[in-house]
Design an enzyme around this catalytic site. Structure first.
Site, PDB file in Angstrom:
ATOM      1  N   ILE A   2       0.854  -1.193   0.000  1.00 43.24           N
ATOM      2  CA  ILE A   2       0.000   0.000   0.000  1.00 43.24           C
ATOM      3  C   ILE A   2       0.887   1.239   0.000  1.00 43.24           C
ATOM      4  O   ILE A   2       1.840   1.336   0.777  1.00 43.24           O
ATOM      5  CB  ILE A   2      -0.971  -0.044   1.200  1.00 43.24           C
ATOM      6  CG1 ILE A   2      -1.973  -1.174   0.953  1.00 43.24           C
ATOM      7  CG2 ILE A   2      -1.691   1.296   1.370  1.00 43.24           C
ATOM      8  CD1 ILE A   2      -2.930  -1.430   2.085  1.00 43.24           C
ATOM      9  N   ASN A  20      -4.322   1.559 -11.231  1.00 45.84           N
ATOM     10  CA  ASN A  20      -4.300   0.206 -10.668  1.00 45.84           C
ATOM     11  C   ASN A  20      -5.380  -0.623 -11.350  1.00 45.84           C
ATOM     12  O   ASN A  20      -6.415  -0.091 -11.753  1.00 45.84           O
ATOM     13  CB  ASN A  20      -4.590   0.273  -9.166  1.00 45.84           C
ATOM     14  CG  ASN A  20      -4.590  -1.097  -8.509  1.00 45.84           C
ATOM     15  OD1 ASN A  20      -3.704  -1.919  -8.765  1.00 45.84           O
ATOM     16  ND2 ASN A  20      -5.579  -1.367  -7.675  1.00 45.84           N
ATOM     17  N   HIS A  23      -7.889  -3.756 -10.414  1.00 43.99           N
ATOM     18  CA  HIS A  23      -8.395  -4.511  -9.264  1.00 43.99           C
ATOM     19  C   HIS A  23      -9.340  -5.603  -9.785  1.00 43.99           C
ATOM     20  O   HIS A  23     -10.180  -5.327 -10.640  1.00 43.99           O
ATOM     21  CB  HIS A  23      -9.142  -3.578  -8.302  1.00 43.99           C
ATOM     22  CG  HIS A  23      -9.633  -4.290  -7.084  1.00 43.99           C
ATOM     23  ND1 HIS A  23      -8.779  -4.680  -6.070  1.00 43.99           N
ATOM     24  CD2 HIS A  23     -10.875  -4.732  -6.743  1.00 43.99           C
ATOM     25  CE1 HIS A  23      -9.478  -5.317  -5.144  1.00 43.99           C
ATOM     26  NE2 HIS A  23     -10.742  -5.363  -5.531  1.00 43.99           N
ATOM     27  N   SER A  70     -11.797  -3.716 -12.438  1.00 41.17           N
ATOM     28  CA  SER A  70     -11.862  -2.258 -12.495  1.00 41.17           C
ATOM     29  C   SER A  70     -10.462  -1.704 -12.683  1.00 41.17           C
ATOM     30  O   SER A  70      -9.512  -2.198 -12.071  1.00 41.17           O
ATOM     31  CB  SER A  70     -12.411  -1.689 -11.176  1.00 41.17           C
ATOM     32  OG  SER A  70     -13.641  -2.285 -10.820  1.00 41.17           O
ATOM     33  N   ASP A  82      -8.194   1.412  -3.169  1.00 41.65           N
ATOM     34  CA  ASP A  82      -9.214   1.032  -4.161  1.00 41.65           C
ATOM     35  C   ASP A  82     -10.364   2.036  -4.268  1.00 41.65           C
ATOM     36  O   ASP A  82     -11.469   1.674  -4.696  1.00 41.65           O
ATOM     37  CB  ASP A  82      -9.798  -0.366  -3.856  1.00 41.65           C
ATOM     38  CG  ASP A  82      -8.764  -1.472  -3.953  1.00 41.65           C
ATOM     39  OD1 ASP A  82      -7.762  -1.302  -4.673  1.00 41.65           O
ATOM     40  OD2 ASP A  82      -8.952  -2.510  -3.290  1.00 41.65           O
TER      41      ASP A  82
HETATM   42  C1  GAR Z   1      -4.370  -9.486 -10.666  1.00 41.75           C
HETATM   43  O1  GAR Z   1      -5.550 -10.246 -10.636  1.00 41.75           O
HETATM   44  C2  GAR Z   1      -4.643  -8.088 -10.123  1.00 41.75           C
HETATM   45  O2  GAR Z   1      -5.898  -7.605 -10.477  1.00 41.75           O
HETATM   46  C3  GAR Z   1      -4.578  -8.346  -8.638  1.00 41.75           C
HETATM   47  O3  GAR Z   1      -3.507  -9.245  -8.469  1.00 41.75           O
HETATM   48  C4  GAR Z   1      -3.364 -10.025  -9.656  1.00 41.75           C
HETATM   49  C5  GAR Z   1      -1.945  -9.866 -10.142  1.00 41.75           C
HETATM   50  O4  GAR Z   1      -1.696 -10.703 -11.228  1.00 41.75           O
HETATM   51  N1  GAR Z   1      -4.397  -7.122  -7.915  1.00 41.75           N
HETATM   52  C6  GAR Z   1      -4.968  -6.895  -6.741  1.00 41.75           C
HETATM   53  O5  GAR Z   1      -5.634  -7.703  -6.144  1.00 41.75           O
HETATM   54  C7  GAR Z   1      -4.714  -5.487  -6.192  1.00 41.75           C
HETATM   55  N2  GAR Z   1      -5.658  -5.186  -5.177  1.00 41.75           N
HETATM   56  P1  GAR Z   1      -0.485 -10.433 -12.224  1.00 41.75           P
HETATM   57  O6  GAR Z   1       0.774 -10.255 -11.359  1.00 41.75           O
HETATM   58  O7  GAR Z   1      -0.413 -11.683 -13.039  1.00 41.75           O
HETATM   59  O8  GAR Z   1      -0.800  -9.218 -13.029  1.00 41.75           O
END
Ligand code: GAR
Length: 208
Positions: free
Chosen positions: A93, A108, A110, A142, A151
């Site tokens: 964060i 970002n 989410h 999102s 968020d």
């Molecule tokens: C993704 O699903 C992203 O949306 C989530 O983590 C994953 C990362 O995957 N992010 C969150 O939850 C942030 N709050 P990646 O490393 O393969 O892109």
């Protein structure tokens, strides 16, 4: 040329979607100048290296305070002359100090339809576990500008995805990535690169 910095912690599939979007020309006039990971073993670092993108590791553990961590990130991003920062599965964060240099210049993705299943404690697979345990029939992803409130920054794009009977957190995560995240994140960056996003308070207006 828009210089993008991407902050990662894990698999880097969203980073890959942005790399692919730039390489294909879908995101015009942009390049990823730096990828920063707070985890030294993040697969995202390998993806960046394969795309010949400069990387560095900045871990929270190296610093005495969250503020010092934020300032180290800002320092590296400014040194690389970054115009737009993308959080792509970045599991830390950021404090208010981070944003004074990058107001409305941090995005970002989410893995849910904010404001549902969002805020502190909702990240990665935990989001999909919560969606399934609630019995929701629809979820999604999102893309938003990031503010110090987790968020809660202005929403840029959202995409709904069906929850299917028999889904587990992993199958749902995969569908949300394929049908939503990997599409709307490059799309939001494309809109930014084209100068088509206007932020007014909590609202983002998209020009035609
Ligand atoms: C993704 O699903 C992203 O949306 C989530 O983590 C994953 C990362 O995957 N992010 C969150 O939850 C942030 N709050 P990646 O490393 O393969 O892109």
């Amino acid at each position: 040329m828009l210089r993008i910095g991407v902050l990662v912690s894990g698999g880097g599939t969203n980073l890959q979607a942005i790399i692919d979007g730039i390489e294909s020309g879908y995101i015009p006039n942009a390049s990823i100048a730096l990828v920063i990971s707070n985890k030294k073993n993040a697969l995202a670092l390998t993806r960046a290296a394969e795309a010949n993108i400069e990387t560095c590791i900045i871990s929270r553990k190296q610093f005495d305070s969250p503020e010092a961590f934020d300032q180290a990130l800002v320092h590296s991003l400014k040194e690389a002359e970054i115009d737009l920062v993308l959080l792509a599965g970045f599991m830390a964060i950021l404090g208010p100090g981070f944003f004074s240099d990058f107001k409305n210049k941090v995005m970002n993705v989410h893995p849910a339809l904010i404001p549902a299943f969002s805020g502190p404690g909702y990240y990665g697979l935990k989001v999909h576990e919560a969606v399934l345990s609630t019995g929701c029939k629809v979820t999604g992803a999102s893309v938003h500008f990031v503010t110090p409130d987790v968020d809660a920054g202005p929403l840029i794009l959202q995409q709904a995805v069906k929850v299917k009977q028999g889904d587990d957190p992993e199958t749902l995560q995969r569908r949300v990535m394929e049908e939503a995240e990997w599409k709307i994140y490059p799309e939001a960056v494309r809109l930014f690169a084209l100068g088509l996003l206007d932020v007014c308070g909590q609202h983002v207006y998209i020009s035609d």
